[in-house]
Scaffold this active site. Structure first.
Site: not given
Ligand code: IVH
Length: 669
Positions: A113, A115, A117, A226, A314, A408, A411, A426, A431
């Site tokens: 999946e 991740k 943000d 997820y 990551k 400033c 001026c 300022c 100015c």
């Molecule tokens: S699974 C026990 N799936 O990443 C696992 N987390 O660093 C439960 N996150 O707190 C989380 N995308 O906020 C999972 N596809 C994904 C995710 C994901 C982002 C975040 C989530 C978690 C954090 C951990």
């Protein structure tokens, strides 16, 4: 009768839920925004007339009526764990070895999946209805953010029913702000003199932690599901099928989730996303690998803080090293001094970066950035370049800390720290540095939109003493301009013409162009619609302004301060004397309908009855329900009945929807 209303209400709710799902979850809308709005308006009107039918799961009830005092906490039925991180393929392979050893075989699949943000949220559905939404908090206990999460259109208030929803379904996932929404939000915030969010994650978190859900509702947050939390019955034997069940329940699942047979395949998929991620309209900071089968997850178990069946991979944040050649102090249009580092140009995530904002002097001091320093720059959320670190070991010997200005830079006037304590400002109202910025803003695209009047020309106009305020622009002569550097006669004429054309810009543009603190384009439009003329806005009392929807006390105070300054009032007088005559907002223009009476009958294509009547009233006319000799127009849609007959008998003018739209000045899409 009541039974019919109830039936229609239920029908509308079902239709709206289905269209929300098509639009926000599947990104496949099947009707126009206008048709959707009509359904929504009809439901709202029916509920208003029959309030005893309103239920919390109605699509009209997403947004709460008033702010709350603070958040209560929720104990998670099953702890929300975090994920262990890895940063390279070797670490991923080591993880895979541990899994193989603990399971005693290599007979397992991965689900791969993105991740996302944003921030983790747990949604609890009881009998298919969203009951609570809570943040992760410390994993055991989080904040109850139900009111805010209900405003996120991708989160269903009611699960789609196939007759087999377990009594308790806890859904876990990520709330995020799409990159496009983040950029737009920051644009509006900086225009209004508010601080920008550093990245989409902070913006999403900030938006979910607002006490006023009505503001959250404007932030365009979204959601991907997820994982599961507590379930009264299992949804599926493995994660992948569980995600397919989510989709059937109407929950948004990221479309890029795939299965991988082994770690090599998984690594290949992950590496592919390091580049492809730039094409997404949301930020991802890595990938997540999950063992698919729940029975195998059970064998693997968890350590204290993270499960052993899951690992994240990551991406390294894109960074670059470069040298600070100098630090400029810029004066903004409201006098705020901002330090900006000029850098030796360097390539970072696809663009050449030459400058990076240091945000404010507190930040500069914290990092201790000096001339000649080698610094690490990063694109915050891959968007805005910023200095994140100074390489002290590479610092030349003879450097001095950067001196925070007490005057400033343009001026020489004294400066002072803001009430909020972060910004230095300022204090000189005249100015020239501020004037430059104010004029640039005034002439800018989002405001008076004066073509050909760019920053270089503005600088020259100020340096030559031709322009001391906005109004002076409108008294400029061609011969004055023709004498300036790089200004041929033809372009002097173009500039004068462009300035002249800006005299009749819509009122909201002029209000925005004044650069009143906290007032950006959006609030200027609200003010223009509300007051109709600049004079009416100038005469408004603070209490009157503060109660306008979406204006509030801070803006109200700022507006009053601005217009009570004699200098500002004098400039506005001069603007008007010079012939600036803003176009009033559209709804006020059509006075030709004032005093006319309309009757609406039959079914219209583009409006509900209520919407048509509202449009009539907005145009200054009256909407009546019965036809008489006093009726001026009967607006007849499909299947118009007795009212149409009566109008014909009385010789009242009958108009079509198209004619009506023309009369009220409605633009067709
Ligand atoms: S699974 C026990 N799936 O990443 C696992 N987390 O660093 C439960 N996150 O707190 C989380 N995308 O906020 C999972 N596809 C994904 C995710 C994901 C982002 C975040 C989530 C978690 C954090 C951990």
């Amino acid at each position: 009768m009541t039974g019919d209303v109830k039936k229609r209400i239920e029908q509308l709710r079902r239709a709206i839920r289905e269209h929300d799902h098509l639009y926000y979850v599947l990104s496949q809308p099947s009707i126009s925004d206008r048709q959707y709005d009509a359904l929504f308006a009809e439901l709202k009107a029916l509920e208003q007339a029959n309030p005893y039918f309103i239920t919390p799961d109605s699509p009209t009830q997403r947004v709460a009526g008033r702010p709350i005092e603070g958040f209560t906490t929720v104990r998670h039925a099953i702890a929300m764990l975090s994920i262990d991180n890895t940063y390279n393929a070797a670490e991923l392979r080591a993880f895979d070895e541990r899994v193989a050893k603990l399971l005693g075989s290599r007979d397992y699949d991965y689900v791969i999946e993105l991740k996302i943000d944003g921030l983790a949220i747990s949604l609890r559905y009881e009998n298919g209805i969203l009951r609570t939404a809570a943040t992760r908090g410390n994993g055991e206990v989080g904040d109850d953010v139900t009111a805010n999460v209900r405003t996120i259109k991708a989160v269903p208030l009611v699960l789609m029913d196939n007759g087999d929803i377990p009594a308790v379904v806890e859904v876990r996932g990520e709330v995020y702000m799409p990159t496009s929404a983040f950029i737009e939000l920051n644009k509006l915030r900086t225009e209004a003199g508010e601080s920008a969010f550093a990245n989409p994650r902070n913006a999403a978190a900030g938006s979910l932690k607002l006490l006023d859900a009505r503001i959250t509702a404007t932030r365009n947050l979204s959601f991907f599901a997820y994982a599961t939390g507590e379930l009264s019955e299992p949804l599926a034997p493995n994660h992948y099928e569980s995600l397919q069940r989510f989709k059937k329940l109407g929950l948004p699942v990221n479309p890029h989730i795939v299965k991988a047979k082994n770690i090599d395949e998984a690594i290949k998929i992950c590496d592919g996303w390091n580049e492809k991620r730039l094409e997404l309209d949301y930020q991802i900071d890595g990938m997540v690998l999950k063992i698919n089968r729940f029975d195998q997850r059970g064998i693997l178990g968890a350590t204290g803080r993270a499960p052993r069946w899951c690992i994240s991979y990551k991406f390294a944040a894109e960074q670059a090293e470069t040298v600070v050649e100098s630090i400029d102090v810029q004066v903004g249009k409201s006098g705020i001094l901002t330090p900006v580092a000029n850098l030796t140009p360097v390539l970072l995530a696809g663009t050449t970066v030459k400058r990076a904002s240091l945000h404010n002097f507190d930040q500069l001091k914290r990092l201790d950035v000096r001339y000649g320093d080698t610094v690490v720059i990063e694109k915050a959320g891959e968007i805005i370049p910023q200095v994140v670190q100074v390489k002290i070991e590479l610092r030349p010997h003879d450097t001095e800390p950067f001196e925070i200005p007490t005057q400033c830079p343009t001026c020489g006037f004294d400066v002072a720290k803001d009430e909020e304590g972060v910004y230095i400002r300022c204090l000189n109202p005249n100015c020239p540095g501020q004037l430059k910025e104010r004029l640039r803003y005034f002439a800018g695209r989002g405001q008076m939109d004066i073509e050909h009047l760019g920053p270089a020309l503005i600088d020259q106009l100020i340096e030559n003493g031709f322009v001391k305020n906005f109004a002076d622009l409108y008294n400029l002569r061609e011969d004055q301009l023709a004498g300036l550097e790089r200004m041929a006669e033809k372009s002097a004429a173009n500039v004068i013409q462009a300035i002249k054309e800006s005299k009749t810009r819509p009122l909201w543009r002029l209000i925005a162009a004044l650069g009143i603190r906290h007032i950006g384009g959006q609030s200027a439009q609200i003010l223009a619609d509300h007051f109709g003329t600049l004079e009416a806005l100038m005469a408004a009392k603070e209490e009157e302004l503060a109660v306008i929807d979406q204006i509030g006390p801070t803006m109200a105070q700022s507006i009053c301060e601005y217009f009570s300054d004699p200098e500002n009032r004098s400039v506005i007088d001069q603007l008007i004397k010079a012939g600036v005559k803003p176009e009033p907002p559209e709804t006020r223009r059509s006075t030709k309908l004032a005093g006319k009476t309309f009757v609406v009958t039959g079914t219209l294509e583009n409006f509900t009855r209520q919407q048509a009547e509202q449009a009539i009233r907005q145009a200054g006319a009256k909407a009546s329900s019965s036809v008489s000799k006093k009726t001026d127009f009967v607006l007849a849609g499909e299947n118009a009945g007795s009212k149409l007959d009566k109008a014909q008998k009385l010789g009242v003018e009958i108009i079509t929807e198209e004619q009506f739209m023309e009369m009220i000045g409605e633009r067709s899409e």
